[in-house]
Design a protein around this motif. Structure first.
Motif, PDB file in Angstrom:
ATOM      1  N   PRO A   1       7.854 -14.427   3.078  1.00 40.72           N
ATOM      2  CA  PRO A   1       7.046 -13.471   3.752  1.00 40.72           C
ATOM      3  C   PRO A   1       6.868 -14.110   5.174  1.00 40.72           C
ATOM      4  O   PRO A   1       6.445 -15.316   5.137  1.00 40.72           O
TER       5      PRO A   1
ATOM      6  N   GLU B   1       3.973 -13.530   8.561  1.00 40.51           N
ATOM      7  CA  GLU B   1       2.579 -12.830   9.259  1.00 40.51           C
ATOM      8  C   GLU B   1       2.547 -12.655  10.532  1.00 40.51           C
ATOM      9  O   GLU B   1       2.146 -11.667  11.088  1.00 40.51           O
TER      10      GLU B   1
ATOM     11  N   THR C   1       5.571  -4.258   4.004  1.00 38.56           N
ATOM     12  CA  THR C   1       5.143  -5.465   2.971  1.00 38.56           C
ATOM     13  C   THR C   1       6.186  -5.591   1.895  1.00 38.56           C
ATOM     14  O   THR C   1       6.799  -4.472   1.691  1.00 38.56           O
TER      15      THR C   1
ATOM     16  N   ARG D   1      -0.959  -3.775   1.055  1.00 39.91           N
ATOM     17  CA  ARG D   1       0.280  -2.987   1.292  1.00 39.91           C
ATOM     18  C   ARG D   1       0.233  -2.045   2.746  1.00 39.91           C
ATOM     19  O   ARG D   1      -0.819  -1.607   2.923  1.00 39.91           O
TER      20      ARG D   1
ATOM     21  N   CYS E   1      -1.156  -9.120   7.123  1.00 38.52           N
ATOM     22  CA  CYS E   1      -0.173  -8.460   6.263  1.00 38.52           C
ATOM     23  C   CYS E   1       0.943  -9.504   6.086  1.00 38.52           C
ATOM     24  O   CYS E   1       1.540 -10.167   6.904  1.00 38.52           O
ATOM     25  N   ARG E   2       1.292  -9.726   4.735  1.00 41.43           N
ATOM     26  CA  ARG E   2       2.568 -10.574   4.660  1.00 41.43           C
ATOM     27  C   ARG E   2       3.922  -9.568   4.450  1.00 41.43           C
ATOM     28  O   ARG E   2       4.181  -9.033   3.593  1.00 41.43           O
ATOM     29  N   PHE E   3       4.567  -9.726   5.594  1.00 35.77           N
ATOM     30  CA  PHE E   3       5.720  -8.619   5.801  1.00 35.77           C
ATOM     31  C   PHE E   3       6.866  -9.401   5.138  1.00 35.77           C
ATOM     32  O   PHE E   3       7.253 -10.570   5.164  1.00 35.77           O
ATOM     33  N   LYS E   4       7.633  -8.424   4.609  1.00 34.64           N
ATOM     34  CA  LYS E   4       8.873  -8.613   3.857  1.00 34.64           C
ATOM     35  C   LYS E   4      10.175  -8.118   4.214  1.00 34.64           C
ATOM     36  O   LYS E   4      11.376  -8.821   3.637  1.00 34.64           O
TER      37      LYS E   4
END
Length: 422
Positions: A257, A259, A295, A304, A339-342
């Motif tokens: 992930p 950020e 996310t 989310r 946010c932890r983007f995926k």
DNA sequence: TCTGGGGTCCTAGGACCC
DNA sequence: TCTGGGGTCCTAGGACCC
């Protein structure tokens, strides 16, 4: 003489490609993973026999695979794309009309071949493809594309058919349809299958005889076409020339992930580079660019967020630099810190032929110069390697890059990765 | 800890027009 | 109890394919 189609489908295609260059894999289970080494997307027969399903996450079955000494590979699209081309070259010699339906499937028009023993012809196709490319295929023959699909499924499953089944003679069609579960019919996905099972329609023969009005209402006109095709009435012709693309998409999940806006910008820049390259290969230009970020949808307890920004371009373009500029401006509008983007990606839409781009009065960009630059970049990357020359915006380290820890060699497309024989 | 990517077509509903 | 009719275009969402 009515229509006759053959559907030729490579068996466990990606797994077969891995095997074609590594004799040590004969008799051993082979599985191939999706991008990011996430899910199982191809399985040899041994792996199917273990009950491991298509699309399951690797971590759920990793121990099982290890226990049975299954060879597990990251996907190697350079290899599969090249092997596909070889298979299609062979298939093209068996009919003047061919539709390449996907990377591992093609329809052949056998309409004018009524005088031939079609079963024998199918066996000839199967034998030549495996001898010349190393890839095993199955051949299904029928009066419509949907029936050819049915025949192909049974050809794969039935020991007696041994990889080839000709259903062009109507005497065998009913028996074949009865043995085909409803969910295996081309055009019936899990949603429709559930609907149909509720009214006790469980196989293709029962589907063939369902009332037209019911089908029209519940499954739309596409569902109705499927039913007609099962009855032997052709609704789909061979599409020998691929229809022009309506949109081009490039997206990936990240290896880990991320950020920061910086990393996200690099990733988006990379995806735009990739999509713009596809545009130019097809001699198209895009009028609209959309950027999306999200996310991890599987994490229930993390923050989310998912958003998409669409930007219209003043003049349709296929210039990487210009698309990156608009794309990154879009990204900044939807980026959210913390946010932890995926996953992220881009869509290019409103595609027009590059020769038909509408200019406009106040356009200050030197489009001729742009075009020459892109031609030079594409030529250099074509001669060296994709990505040899790239925009600073895509970064060098690329920590977000997809995981691909178990990729085999690109045996057929890279000089430095040729197979070795001792 | 770890869950793919790239497409197509159809339909329903809303906005808008006369 | 009452609400025009018919058309187009666009969009979002859902189904499917590999």
């Amino acid at each position: 003489m009515g229509s006759v189609y053959a559907l030729v489908d490579c068996n466990n295609f990606y797994a077969s490609c891995e095997r074609a260059f590594d004799p040590g894999l004969a008799g051993r289970g082979v599985a191939v993973l999706s991008n990011n080494d996430g899910c199982i997307v191809a399985r040899s027969n041994e792996v199917k026999a273990l009950g491991i399903k298509m699309g399951v996450p690797l971590f759920q079955v990793a121990r099982e695979l290890e226990k049975h000494r299954v060879a597990v590979f990251s996907s190697n699209y350079a290899l599969y794309g090249d092997m596909s081309r070889r298979v299609m070259d062979v298939l093209g010699s068996f009919s003047p009309e061919m539709e390449i339906y996907s990377i591992d499937e093609a329809f052949l028009d056998l309409g004018g071949f009524g005088h031939l023993d079609l079963d024998a012809y199918g066996r000839d196709i199967r034998d030549k493809v495996v001898r010349w490319t190393g890839i095993p295929v199955s051949v299904g023959i029928g009066r419509t594309k949907t029936l050819a699909k049915v025949a192909n499924h049974l050809a794969k499953k039935s020991v007696k058919a041994d990889g080839v089944l000709d259903l062009s003679d109507s005497a065998w069609v009913e028996a074949a349809l009865e043995r085909t579960p409803i969910g295996d019919v081309w055009g019936v996905g899990p949603g429709f299958a559930r609907h149909l099972e509720k009214i006790n329609v469980r196989n293709a023969l029962q589907l063939r005889d369902v009332d037209d009005d019911w089908v029209r209402k519940r499954m739309g006109v596409t569902g109705l076409r499927t039913v007609y095709e099962l009855r032997g009435e052709a609704c789909y012709d061979l599409e020998t020339a691929p229809p022009p693309r309506k949109g081009i998409c490039s997206s990936r999940s990240f290896g880990q992930p991320i950020e920061s806006l910086e990393s996200l910008s690099e990733a988006i820049g990379q995806y735009i580079t990739c999509a713009a390259r596809k545009l130019r290969k097809q001699k198209l230009a895009a009028g609209v660019i959309s950027v999306f970020i999200r996310t991890n949808i599987f994490k229930k307890n993390e923050l989310r967020y998912s958003n998409c920004q669409t930007t219209g371009l003043p003049v349709a373009t296929n210039d990487t630099g210009e698309l990156i500029r608009y794309g990154l401006a879009g990204l900044r509008k939807i980026y959210r810190p913390g946010c932890r983007f995926k996953k992220a990606g881009v869509f290019l839409e409103q595609l027009v032929p590059e020769t038909h781009v509408q200019g406009h009065l106040f356009d200050e960009v030197d489009r001729e110069k742009q075009k020459r630059l892109m031609q030079a970049v594409d030529r250099i990357n074509g001669e060296m390697a994709e990505g040899a020359l790239r925009y600073g915006a895509v970064g060098l380290q690329q920590p977000w890059k997809t995981k691909s820890l178990r990729r085999s060699r690109r045996y057929t497309t890279r000089w430095d990765e040729l197979p070795e024989v001792r």
